[in-house]
Scaffold this active site. Sequence first.
Site, mmCIF file in Angstrom:
data_model
loop_
_atom_site.group_PDB
_atom_site.id
_atom_site.type_symbol
_atom_site.label_atom_id
_atom_site.label_comp_id
_atom_site.label_asym_id
_atom_site.label_seq_id
_atom_site.Cartn_x
_atom_site.Cartn_y
_atom_site.Cartn_z
ATOM 1 C CB CYS A 131 -9.957 -28.999 24.254
ATOM 2 S SG CYS A 131 -10.836 -29.212 25.651
ATOM 3 C CG HIS A 270 -9.505 -33.526 25.439
ATOM 4 N ND1 HIS A 270 -9.014 -32.304 25.416
ATOM 5 C CD2 HIS A 270 -8.891 -34.003 24.253
ATOM 6 C CE1 HIS A 270 -8.353 -32.092 24.303
ATOM 7 N NE2 HIS A 270 -7.909 -33.215 23.927
ATOM 8 C CG ASN A 290 -5.915 -34.327 21.022
ATOM 9 O OD1 ASN A 290 -6.691 -33.202 21.227
ATOM 10 N ND2 ASN A 290 -5.205 -34.949 21.821
#
EC number: 3.4.22.-
Length: 323
Positions: A131, A270, A290
């Site tokens: 990520c 994250h 995202n």
Amino acid sequence: MKVAVLFLCGVALAAASPSWEHFKGKYGRQYVDAEEDSYRRVIFEQNQKYIEEFNKKYENGEVTFNLAMNKFGDMTLEEFNAVMKGNIPRRSAPVSVFYPKKETGPQATEVDWRTKGAVTPVKDQGQCGSCWAFSTTGSLEGQHFLKTGSLISLAEQQLVDCSRPYGPQGCNGGWMNDAFDYIKANNGIDTEAAYPYEARDGSCRFDSNSVAATCSGHTNIASGSETGLQQAVRDIGPISVTIDAAHSSFQFYSSGVYYEPSCSPSYLDHAVLAVGYGSEGGQDFWLVKNSWATSWGDAGYIKMSRNRNNNCGIATVASYPLV
């Protein structure tokens, strides 16, 4: 992949439900044997029950967002957190800081950098804790566009493969500032077309002839300042941020303004990209991109609570590259 065993006592496994078969078909699930199929179906049904019960709260006006089944439906929360997250302990190094400015007069009530051409399409990190690489490229893609007028998708796989000497650990996690340091020292990052994403650790194959963008450093937003983050998103562009996403409510988010009372402002696991902000139904939100494909959330995006005491730590660690 079978990674755990559930101890089932007195649970009668009924015939496969249509929803389970639909889930497997939609997401191409094939398990090694009937035992794992049954194991995964139990998890799926538990997640489905959680979603249904949560959405009743949404219908009753008790919460501001709803949930939906997605590709993570056959994973426990523990598996989800182990596979999909990607932050490791940060290294401390001197860096410039963006502090909120005192402002007078009316300010922009909403910003969406997608409408200005500064955001590439939603990508998919796969089952790799990369990520941080997607957040890095997202903010650099935006800054490169704002400087040159050209929006180019950059190579996350290069960051996964090549930036380890600067701190990141590939699919095992990393931090955006370390990736910015690598890009600066390396004199650039390739295009995604030249260095396609593979969702796994590999050997470095950087090609200096395919460099599309670089940076000269990075700037941090004053930690915990949602005012500073708002000003940066408004005036600078898409901003790399890190959040606490270790919750089933995040795993199955679908739409609405996400507020998780059990979120931590300091346990951050994250990395995502803040591309705007606004308000909906009286709730201020951050518009966040995202890297779990468009099948997750609201076409790959989530609206996260804004001005609610830094919920989920969205303003705790935020930065952007200098170009």
